[in-house]
Design an enzyme around this catalytic site. Sequence first.
Site, PDB file in Angstrom:
ATOM      1  N   ASP A 196      41.695  38.394  31.408  1.00 28.11           N
ATOM      2  CA  ASP A 196      40.830  38.939  32.443  1.00 28.11           C
ATOM      3  C   ASP A 196      40.439  37.853  33.446  1.00 28.11           C
ATOM      4  O   ASP A 196      40.037  36.748  33.063  1.00 28.11           O
ATOM      5  CB  ASP A 196      39.569  39.476  31.749  1.00 28.11           C
ATOM      6  CG  ASP A 196      38.649  40.225  32.685  1.00 28.11           C
ATOM      7  OD1 ASP A 196      39.061  41.286  33.176  1.00 28.11           O
ATOM      8  OD2 ASP A 196      37.527  39.748  32.921  1.00 28.11           O
ATOM      9  N   GLU A 275      45.536  38.646  34.770  1.00 25.67           N
ATOM     10  CA  GLU A 275      45.048  39.508  35.851  1.00 25.67           C
ATOM     11  C   GLU A 275      44.886  38.649  37.105  1.00 25.67           C
ATOM     12  O   GLU A 275      43.789  38.246  37.480  1.00 25.67           O
ATOM     13  CB  GLU A 275      43.698  40.151  35.482  1.00 25.67           C
ATOM     14  CG  GLU A 275      43.268  41.190  36.498  1.00 25.67           C
ATOM     15  CD  GLU A 275      41.758  41.309  36.674  1.00 25.67           C
ATOM     16  OE1 GLU A 275      41.345  42.183  37.435  1.00 25.67           O
ATOM     17  OE2 GLU A 275      41.011  40.537  36.073  1.00 25.67           O
TER      18      GLU A 275
END
Length: 576
Positions: A196, A275
Amino acid sequence: MSNTPWWRDAVFYQIYPRSFTDGNGDGIGDFMGMAAKLDYLAKLGVDALWISPHFPSPNLDWGYDVSDYLDTAPEYGGMPAFRAFLDGAHGRGLKVILDLVLNHTSDLHPWFLESASSRDNPKADWYVWADRPPNDWQSCFDGPAWTYVPERGQYYYHYFMRQQPDLNWHNPDVKKAMWDAVRFWLDLGVDGFRLDAIGTIFEDPDLAPHGLPLDLARLRRLSETAVSRADKRRVQRYWHDMFKRQWGQPGVHELMKELRALVDGYQGDRVLIAEDDNIAYQGRGDDEIHMVFNFPLMRTESITPAHVRSNQRARQKALDRLPARGWPCNTLGNHDSPRMRTRFGGVDPEHSLALARLNAAMVTLIRGTPVLYNGEELGMEDLVLDNPADLRDTMAVWYLGQLTDTLGVPPDEAARRAADMTRDRCRSPVQWGPGPNADFCPAGVRPWLPVHPDHARGVNAADQETDPDSILAWYRRILALRRAEPALRRGEQRFVDGGSGSVLAWLRREPGSPRAVLVALNYGDTPAILRARSVSGPGTVLESTDRQATGSAVDARRLRLAPLSAVVVALENRKS
Ligand code: GLC
Ligand code: CA
């Protein structure tokens, strides 16, 4: 035996756990539900599952605020349900990767509670603290990036919500604790991680202000009201300048190298997907992140042949420049962005469904590892939340409050704006059947987010299961084809010119193989002819949106394409 790591051949499928399937009847998706759908996923033809955060969390950002990295959320069934799911997936040959949130924890994580309790506790330096806000930085979710804690008489920094304090990654103890968590899940047998927001891990060490004449809420509002080209450009520059000192700072590469070395210490080609769209995070191509997302592919108002071609050429060129040659990863949607059918399909349901089929073929048959988002295979669309009381995305709830309370926007318009920007729109429950609650959870139970009304109009798995022309059936066919054709997984890629502007066509071929596969998509509303001169003529249709065409012989130098159709052709003894 081939040396190709599994993740290059794989099709990934993102599961948003809360919205996937409710196994115990409380209106919240869970691992019991996911386990019950493993056969569905295997039959769909995906190879790997990415599970959005499944850790215990106070759910201010629905799992992306982790309060324990070594456990599974109780509402998802805890560790027993997780293990059963993992075994079930592995038993069917499906890999499982988890979502690792490195930048921040929940403000209720014991690490933060301790850190916030005084200035001299053992974890005092685990987060980013300052005596007073050192600058005008904004959180990208909820206003000022610095929040006061009376116990310390200090402020902590958060790139995301105030309930998501940033960890201080300069502290080696933080790194050690997080790497321990990584080992915990790898030891359990998970096959890797989606990482993330890695770009936000470090901040500008000088803490220089952004110096813009507005804050986050006003910038959002300006984005909505900008009309002229000049205003739109200014808004774009503001978005960049507001956050440019809070992401993409030095230090991430070194950290990713460490994490890669840790992961490489395990057998089985465990994978890291970041990401981020910056190919630089793939390092040399073999020493940092295995894959970053090709977000520029979906960052467009409409998917056109010209857009896809230029995107592919630019990405491939950049990946080819890495010493160990990087591998692409393509996607058209996730839990943060509008659903691909809605985003790229317009308002007419038949038309948007036809485009969704083409885009499905595009994203799964171009070169690279595709990542699908749960529900896209059913043609699921964005949910419009008419009632602000239904909003669950805290970022939207905050903005709604800003619009009405600070910016003086009338409640009706504010509600529309919030419904427009909320990430809830793509997180509504997956539609399994036409009945109450779309069979996501039992009738009479209130699902955590409303289900989309179109579940009663065919947008559901049960109705599509028996319809050979459903979009679900189409996904199954193209994924089966991808699995059967090495050229479509590993082949080099060359775009084929010679046709109308509405046609996107490319060839895939493994070096040295006489067999090539031609994929042709007609995005136009009228018939088109592809005249691919560089292609040897006779071919056989492997798949087509027109099922009857499958198996027929065609001349690839003069390929007829119906409006909004896809055709995949095998070519033997290719000359060039
Ligand atoms: C990522 C996630 C998003 C989350 C944010 C903070 O962008 O995809 O859902 O809110 O990070 O963790
Ligand atoms: Ca449940």
